[in-house]
Enzyme design. Sequence first.
Site, short mmCIF file in Angstrom:
data_model
loop_
_atom_site.label_atom_id
_atom_site.label_comp_id
_atom_site.label_asym_id
_atom_site.label_seq_id
_atom_site.Cartn_x
_atom_site.Cartn_y
_atom_site.Cartn_z
N THR A 137 -1.48 -2.60 6.25
CA THR A 137 -1.79 -1.91 4.99
C THR A 137 -1.67 -0.40 5.16
OG1 THR A 137 -3.31 -3.70 4.39
CG2 THR A 137 -3.50 -1.65 3.17
N ASP A 165 -9.78 -6.50 11.14
CA ASP A 165 -10.91 -6.88 10.28
C ASP A 165 -12.23 -6.74 11.02
OD1 ASP A 165 -9.17 -7.46 8.21
OD2 ASP A 165 -9.02 -9.59 8.70
#
Length: 351
Positions: A269, A293
Amino acid sequence: MAFDFIFMLTANDSTIPDARARLEDVLAGGARHIGFKDVGLPFEELKALAADIRAAGGRAYLEVVSLDEESELRSARAAIDLEVDCLLGGTRAATVAPLLRHHPIRYYPFPGEITGHPSVLAGTVEEIAKSARQLADLQTVHGLDLLAYRFDGDVPALMKAVCEATDKPVIMAGSIDQEDRIMAAAEAGAAGFTVGTAAFAETFPAAEKGLVSQVQAILAMTGRARQHSSAPKQIALVAHNNRKSHLTAWVGRHVDILKRHRIVCTGGTGTMLGKDRPELSIHRLQRGSHGGDQQLGALVATGELDAVIFFADPDSSGDFDLLALLRLAIQHDTPMACSPAAADMIVTATL
């Protein structure tokens, strides 16, 4: 750290005798950042108080007001044993910081020269700002605790100078007893402020008598002041692969706001947004599949993220990383949005 109100269960720089009983009113008023001093109650009662705050889903703060070295070191060790989230205050960062190195405590010492009890901040604006820069250079110092309204001088100029001296968060403490002072702290770039004595004295205008109403009133003032905050927020932006185009479009709509803040992204991202929007300040973590994450989860757990925007694939089943991140966001009261409409609400409310 957003512009947060930290309620101190203290009066005249000392933890109040009935702190555990008054905690119920503070929680009922809506406060979730709650602290106490290193003086006023025996250790075992402070330990029970810290446990009560954590059990209620709050974030616990211990502020050091002891002036001698032995007492300050004893308080730092107590912070470890109490398992508080943040240690505020103290003047011996070079000695205290190494004690905290291997513990998950965020450390915010006092800049400047501190004297007396209740504490007073001495020195010039320039001297205090220099002290702030030196403290912030220490790796194990995570922010600063500025006794702004205990300074006999130009307080707005002092707050602005200290906030500009470091990228680390600055909490304003001491004698904040009116909305104008809360607003001034936000405009200067503070990450938060503390109130104790003034709330117990029912100094703030409120709808009703009592501590619950005082807390509610201060939280309302905090919300108004947050709209004028000049402190950059740290926002996580993440998207599943088939939602990356949605995130790109959303960022494009809000780029003028987002470029005033610090963006944290997992690897893929971050690469995508960095190419599409080079004007953004983006810190890239690992790719999600390589632990990104989990790195985001660690930032949530330490209070370093002000919001998480994770555009999730609704058809993805069994995404345990997303579920774990959502659980941490709930645990640590961090706003999290998983769709464009929800993310719009975060922008409107907090950025």
